[in-house]
Design a protein around this motif. Structure first.
Motif, short mmCIF file in Angstrom:
data_model
loop_
_atom_site.label_atom_id
_atom_site.label_comp_id
_atom_site.label_asym_id
_atom_site.label_seq_id
_atom_site.Cartn_x
_atom_site.Cartn_y
_atom_site.Cartn_z
N ALA A 330 0.76 -1.23 0.06
CA ALA A 330 0.07 0.13 -0.09
C ALA A 330 0.94 1.13 -0.01
CB ALA A 330 -1.08 0.13 1.21
N ASP A 360 -6.91 0.12 -0.60
CA ASP A 360 -7.68 -0.88 -0.53
C ASP A 360 -7.89 -1.61 0.88
OD1 ASP A 360 -8.07 -4.08 -0.99
OD2 ASP A 360 -8.54 -3.03 -3.09
N ASP A 364 -5.33 -3.40 3.56
CA ASP A 364 -4.97 -2.90 4.87
C ASP A 364 -5.26 -4.07 6.01
OD1 ASP A 364 -4.78 -0.50 3.98
OD2 ASP A 364 -6.50 0.27 4.09
N SER A 368 -1.06 -4.26 4.97
CA SER A 368 -0.88 -3.34 3.94
C SER A 368 0.29 -3.76 3.27
CB SER A 368 -0.48 -2.02 4.76
OG SER A 368 -1.53 -1.50 5.06
#
Length: 401
Positions: A330, A360, A364, A368
């Motif tokens: 992420a 998203d 998460d 992540s």
């Protein structure tokens, strides 16, 4: 060499930079090696700048990024006081960075990336046609995260704005768009025929239709060539209500699956920035869909039994061992700069792709960060840990401070 190849070559070179220790007793960047021994390493400066000017009236004001840069370089240098190898390196690199920005960056440049480490004999630069997020760090290795994000831009699109006798073709990439071609048919062929009887008028209409179809074929051929040359993932067509269906029919089946019609009218005479504003939402939706699909693949790989891992510790182990095919991380992953940069560098060294995800919820929930694997891991390795609490305890050590 094209821009993508330049970025990839730079990315690979920077990923191969080795750690360098400062003299014994001096301060540096603390790094714990694989044996648990703490090393003090020489810093490498990684600089990402948004070099677009701030506008004041009609005159460009001083670039805010230069102010941010000077402040950060001063702060970083002070952390290595008193004088030593790390301090001297940062000062020398700071001066060279400022000199480069003064001499080599034009007002039209949108973004600049600089990687400097005089003790490593390192000074690499990249001028981008899109801005970076302002960020200046001193780590034991280059911070490659934003460079990886630049390489991870999958949404290359060919955009065609068409009329019955004219067309403009654009290519979008990395948040920008450039016009590459204008095409036009002979306008005399479309002049109205006056004082003709019904037969002649019908003949004219048939002839005009043939000319339109022939011109649409020429435009379709050019779109196909552009799509193949750029590796486009989408073809967006908009414009005249008569011309668009004719062009869609003329496009070859092998790229028809890339084709999307703009739901908003695109005017042939519009300036480039106006056309970009019209199509940008389409591209953002496509990028979001691509990123979500990457997370879905990761979740399915984990559920299928061993071809995916999640969480920092299992992911790092898989990437370091060369077992990761794709690192999925992420953009706002709660990791330290060191941990995030190390993951990206390890992925580059082991030939793994890097997918950077904007936002998203499913990713998460997995911490992540995760990885799609080339092959299943043996039972009992950290990658197969099933305890969420244990994984979170491992990751607590590397979350952002």
């Amino acid at each position: 060499m094209d821009t993508d190849a330049n970025v990839r070559d730079l990315f690979d070179r920077l990923a191969d930079v080795d750690l360098l220790d400062v003299p014994v007793g001096e301060s540096g960047i603390p790094v714990q090696d694989e044996k648990g021994i703490l090393r003090q390493c020489v810093p490498i400066l990684s600089v990402y700048l948004d070099t677009r000017p701030l506008l004041s009236g009609h005159q460009p004001a001083a670039r805010a990024s230069r102010v941010i840069l000077r402040e950060r370089l001063h702060q970083i240098a002070q952390t290595f006081w008193p004088r030593g190898m790390a301090y001297d390196t940062v000062l020398a690199d700071a001066n060279r960075i400022e000199a480069f920005l003064d001499a080599a960056v034009s007002p039209a440049t949108q973004g600049v990336a600089i990687f400097a480490g005089s003790a490593h004999h390192l000074f690499e630069t990249f001028l981008a046609d899109v801005p970076f997020e302002n960020h200046v760090s001193a780590l034991a290795m280059p911070d490659l995260f934003q460079l990886a994000d630049l390489l991870d831009d999958h949404e290359v699109a060919v955009v065609a704005v068409v009329h019955t006798h004219a067309a403009r073709l654009f290519v979008t990439h990395r948040g920008g768009m450039r016009e590459v071609r204008k095409l036009s048919a002979d306008p005399k062929l479309f002049h109205r025929v006056r004082r003709t009887n019904a037969m002649n008028q019908a003949h004219y209409q048939r002839h005009a239709g043939e000319v339109r179809a022939e011109f649409a074929g020429e435009v379709a051929d050019e779109i196909e060539r552009l799509a193949q040359r750029t590796g486009a993932t989408e073809v967006i067509i908009g414009g005249d209500a008569v011309a668009v269906p004719i062009l869609r029919q003329a496009i070859e089946p092998k790229i028809a699956h890339l084709m999307k019609a703009a739901r908003i009218p695109l005017n042939l005479d519009s300036p480039r920035h106006a056309i970009w504003e019209d199509i940008e939402p389409l591209l953002l939706r496509a990028q979001n869909a691509y990123e979500h699909a990457a997370v879905v693949r990761l979740v399915e790989a984990i559920q299928a039994g061993g071809l995916g891992v999640a969480g920092y510790v299992p992911t790092r182990a898989a990437v370091e061992a060369g077992q990761a095919d794709t690192l999925v991380i992420a953009k706002e992953a709660p990791l330290t700069e060191e941990a995030r940069s190390e993951l990206v560098a390890l992925a580059a060294r082991t030939g793994a792709q890097v997918e950077i995800i904007d936002a998203d919820a499913a990713l998460d929930a997995l911490g992540s960060v995760g990885a799609l694997l080339r092959y299943r891991m043996p039972e009992g390795t950290p990658q197969n840990a099933t305890s969420v609490q244990a994984r979170q305890e491992h990751e607590h050590e590397v979350v952002a401070r």
